[in-house]
Design an enzyme around this catalytic site. Sequence first.
Site: not given
Length: 176
Positions: A12-13
């Site tokens: 993810g981020c």
Amino acid sequence: MAQLEKAIFAGGCFWCMVQPFDSLPGIHSVVSGYTGGHTENPTYNQVTAGGTGHTEAVEITFDPDLISYSELVEIYWRQTDPTDAGGQFADRGDSYRPVIFYKDDHQKEVAEASKQALQESGKFSSPIVTQIEEAKPFYPAEDYHQDFYKKESAHYKRYSVGSGRAGFISRHWTEE
């Protein structure tokens, strides 16, 4: 001192993938960046718009005499939802998909065995869908993305909670 090695993880981020590794003994650096795609030297805007094939990831340089690749993989799992192939938490799409990028046969074997063990553990009722792929060139992200959790700590904390990541980790991994 052993020769330093590199590990690449996408979860993810990338802002949220730096801090869990950054201060561990044996970690020399954690760099936010992009990998897995076909565009050379992509920008953040290009990656998040799609079409580059890249995923946000972190490249960890570590001393295997002080921390093993296997230990890094176990830490990686505890930062992600390994049952969500469509992104992570509030971040959706291919550029946020969970991937362990292996650099050699040893890393591939460790990652595959760890994934299998997690699947067999019954910890999650859904299948473990995190991909394990051969590493491609890694491109560091723009400077403002590096060490974001340190430079913008209040924003980082709000994001970690607001995205759902902190709550998921607390519910699924804190007893470990």
